[in-house]
Design a protein around this motif. Sequence first.
Motif, PDB file in Angstrom:
ATOM      1  N   ASP A   1     -23.638 -30.662 -11.520  1.00 14.80           N
ATOM      2  CA  ASP A   1     -23.008 -31.174 -10.301  1.00 14.80           C
ATOM      3  C   ASP A   1     -23.392 -30.336  -9.087  1.00 14.80           C
ATOM      4  O   ASP A   1     -23.658 -30.876  -7.999  1.00 14.80           O
ATOM      5  N   ASP A   2     -23.409 -29.020  -9.253  1.00 11.91           N
ATOM      6  CA  ASP A   2     -23.795 -28.145  -8.151  1.00 11.91           C
ATOM      7  C   ASP A   2     -25.248 -28.374  -7.749  1.00 11.91           C
ATOM      8  O   ASP A   2     -25.582 -28.429  -6.558  1.00 11.91           O
TER       9      ASP A   2
ATOM     10  N   GLU B   1     -25.741 -31.593  -5.856  1.00 11.75           N
ATOM     11  CA  GLU B   1     -25.241 -31.489  -4.487  1.00 11.75           C
ATOM     12  C   GLU B   1     -26.280 -30.866  -3.561  1.00 11.75           C
ATOM     13  O   GLU B   1     -26.547 -31.384  -2.471  1.00 11.75           O
TER      14      GLU B   1
END
Length: 270
Positions: free
Chosen positions: A167-168, A171
Amino acid sequence: MSSLSARDDDEENDTYEAKMLLIDGESLPPTLLRDGAPELKQYNIRSIESTVVIRELTSQGLSFQLWPAASSFVTLLDNYRRDPSNSPLTATLSSLKPSSPLNILELGSGTGVVGIAAAITLSANVTVTDLPHVLDNLNFNAEANAETVERFGGKVNVAPLRWGEADDVEEVLGRNVDLILASDVVYHDHLYEPLLKTLCLMQLEGKRFIFLMAHLRRWKKESVFFKKARKLFDVEVIHSDVPQQGSRIGVVVYRFTTKQPNQNGRIVSC
């Protein structure tokens, strides 16, 4: 970087040799620093006749300190701007065909000095990243140099990035990254796999992957990281520093690119 644990005598000696801070062209051993006190350091960027100001918080841990590989990377960026025809970075940077300006992502930024210097010397949009607890100091240093960065056409963004967390990575990759940078990130062996996973996640289909990493060898166990990395990426040395006086080792800059098929047409996938 997290706190340094106990090492054997040889490793401690290598660590002491490695941890020299290059400030205004001079090296200061860590014993001369005020214990735990915030310190402002200045890097002379000769190509722009200006300085980068960096705050260290030595009592907070390794992520809040300046390290030799970062200093070497800043010097390479400075020299590239001064004379790209004689820079080891030229082949990589000239091969990029970015939208204007260049979009750069830095992993494990620590104090942010490399990303800030890249924003200035390359007139680039740079996203500096680290663990959430490091971001306050990263923001401080980004803001302290914002005027200089803007004056030379760059921009610095600060973002959290936990290695190995999809997820990081998703992003930060939403910012259309042309080049990934890092310095002194191969340190704790329990972070080798998360770092490699992060690099694997950053290889997007149809997008060229280039990762430049400055590294100062400290321990033999680091060969484990590079052995695994060479199975997943094409890895080559593009620059090696001459060791500083009294040291047996110098900073090396590596270029990681997408693995090409071997003679049998096979490729190891992340």
